[in-house]
Design a protein around this motif. Sequence first.
Motif: not given
Length: 937
Positions: A672-699
């Motif tokens: 999970w932290p590996a995924a968050m680091s990928i999704w959050s990489s890049g300018f402005g927090g990457g693709q994850a920044a606009p969304y609410v990310m919760r571990i219980e929503d991972a699929r």
Amino acid sequence: MKRRNDEQEAGGVSRRDLLKLGAVAGIGVWVAPLFTEAYAALFEDKLLTPIDWAAGNGSVRFRIDGSAKVTGQKIFAYDIRARDLPNWPQQQSHALLLRAGFADRPFAGIDLAILGEDLKPDRVVTAEDLVRDRIAFPPFYGDDMLLPVGKTPAYLGHAVALLIFEDFVRFRYAKDKLQFRDGVVKGGDVSGPLEREPWAGFRYVRVGGATPFDEDLFSTYKDTVLFPSFKKRQAIWPEAVMNGAKLGETGMAHVKAIADELAQPPEDWLVLSRDYFSQSIDTAALEPDNANCWYDPDKQALHMVVPTQSPVEVAESTLQMVAKCAFPVKNLFLHPCYTVGYGSKDHCNFPFYGLMAALYAQGKPVRLANDRFEQFQTSLKRHSIQMKYTMAVNKKTGMIQSFKGDFTLDGGGRMNFTPSVTLVAATSAQSIYYLPKNDFTAVGLATRAIDAGSARGYGTLQAMGATEMLIDELAEKLGMDPIEFRLKNVLRSGMKNSQGAIPAGAVRADEVMLKAQKHELWTGRAKRKTEYEAAHPGKRYGVGFGCVQKDFGTGAESCFAKIEVSPDGVLTMHLSGAEIGSGMGTSQAVVAAKWLGRPIDQVQTSIVDWPELPMKVSGDPYLMSQADQDSHQSDPAWTPSYCSPSSASNSAYYFSHGTRETARVLFEHGLWPAAMSIWSSGFGGGQAAPYVMRIEDARWVEGKLTCAGMEALTLARLAAQAHKLGLVTGVVAHTFNRWQWAEADFTVDGQTHRRPLDGLAVRHAEPGGYAVVARQKVFYPPLQRNNAGVTYYSAIATLAEVAVDINSGKVELLKHHSVLECGNQIVPQLVSGQLQGGLAMGIGHALHEYLPLYEDGPGNGTWNFNRYQLPRSKDVAVWSQHSEVLPPLSDTDPPKGMGEVTMIAIVPAIVNAIAHATGHRFRELPVTPAKIREALA
């Protein structure tokens, strides 16, 4: 369920005890199960097949050991010879045991004259040798590993001597001459069998409150189990004193009140007393008992290749045997293999006869292996039980009022697990019913029969089967539909069992019965009976029903699990549980997929050495005091039990719990932290920044991880990132359950979570080592929960359709249909296989299988499948059997153990069907054609 006393305990051995014994004797212990990396030096070919996983629907196409088994690869110990093992001498010696076919006179020695000089053994080992060389069984197995001259055998088939041959041809010819020949084992004058006190006795008493949900007036769980003393083989119970100074006295006062009420019941009660008998049977495991062992005197090393359900117990017991013997042992190499046991290879004494043979084989590997005659003579049997039941029912309401049961078990010549089977028989008699009052007394006798042990069913098949026969007869006398009568009295969620404990979760026996009640076999039985008997003169048609719920687990379940992910995404798992044919390795690989996206790639079972997470054990998990537990648990490495054998249907729930929690930690702190680091990489927090990310929503979707619309990531990409960032890439966990999970707080990478574990270690970087995570606020279930007896249940209802030939007495099983409740199925095909196999075993118990207990039984060495009738395909309605599995309440339902419960309900269903067909109720198993002819004469 099993309980063990201090003298019995061997399977709950600790790693600490193992090391302590090794330190005292200077012995190193190496356990290398088949197919593990440690075993790679022995077998070059990789025989296990990675799981073929359909990510879209989560299905498995075949089991990991399936190809090896169907193509005849050497995965069973029985097939392995010295030449198959690198670094072993190539010459294979062979050994055989001589056994006494009598138990009513002293042993007077052996006569090998018939062998002559040509076939003379290269070594004969007797009790005198063992005494001189200080070789004896571990305490669990009792005395007289070989019987001394002058002593009466404790049981039929007692071993008296070991013969070793250095070549197979002479061994084979010698065995042919010796087997079945009178006079080889000599006896003295008849003096009668040994008379010994019973192995154990227990009494389970409960008097409920005004309703099933009120506090009990007295119960085993709330108060105490009652224990007798013995004098001249008679149980002596405490004095009956209501509200006495001792709980046992109060319990016996309630016993007296129950007995008085049944003797003089109210007018609106129907009281029925019946005697039942369930026979001794052989588990007929595919693989006979065997061992191939080599003692290397130059290197002082002992090598053992054995089949076992309990590799930890074999290792610990071996250390006990060699620690004080005259043969120096510096290193023990134990190689447990895949096997099939049905309980007969759990705490079986055969590996230690193989060990003994190796010590006397003059430095050569020696194979000791039963043929099927010897297997019948020596293997652990299912307990024969005599049962006397008395049940009271209110004639107006149809409600059960009271149930009294007396059980007498034949435990055979060695104690083995007879005490625990004895208590399980008593606690299981309740079956699926709520009992306002109960008094269950059970005594396990020491007799001259062959040892009885943890055979599949473990006392429940015998006790529950009889209960279902009694219930059916009561329904008939009350004029009630048998299923309606059962539904009226069924134990429902929140009600207490016969020990006073509330079962875990929703109790769903009523649901499986409602399903069966609507089945065409039941709804149309009256019409079909008329039609069938009109079309088949001389035959009688009947449909019977049985429903049971059985516990799974022992009350001291524990396991280890280790899961690692490589930088390229390969998943490996090590498990302490043994593969015994149930498909455990496959199912555990699948369990991990919930958290890791796909099944484990490489699975290794029967691992008993866990240096990454060194846990300590002291005391007995059943018998220690609460104060002792409170004191022990202050040690952060202490646990009540090291790791459990594969038994008591424990893999689906207990082993899966360990696997699932281990995978969860790897996901939460690695993937999970590996995924968050990928999704959050890049300018402005990457693709994850606009969304609410919760571990219980991972699929996981088709093997890729996503969350809240994020890019789906492969396991390989996540693993590479986890290794790059130094996240958790390996986890070892330990669990303990005493009808409730132990739990503790664990802090990993600054995050603290309460987990149902009592031990945890993590690895942050490959090839970095493991670090133990200190536990905090540990909770162990209180010792009082032992008195609960059981809390986890799975249920099954079975309908059986039979035709009885009134001239020959032959019973033809036309159809059967079962409804099983087992939570979420891990691998449905494995559940189906266990169900079909269990049904076949139950059919055999009801109609075919039987072993005389004493002189005319298998202890005389003359029994084989020519005399012992197993059911064939024609006997089990192979093409007209049907089943269904009750859907889980939700996808969060845990999988439940069901390997044993599947065999039970079919037994009373068949016997009740015969009663429906013939009008006669049989109470002694098996129901044979001869018994039917006699009843109908």
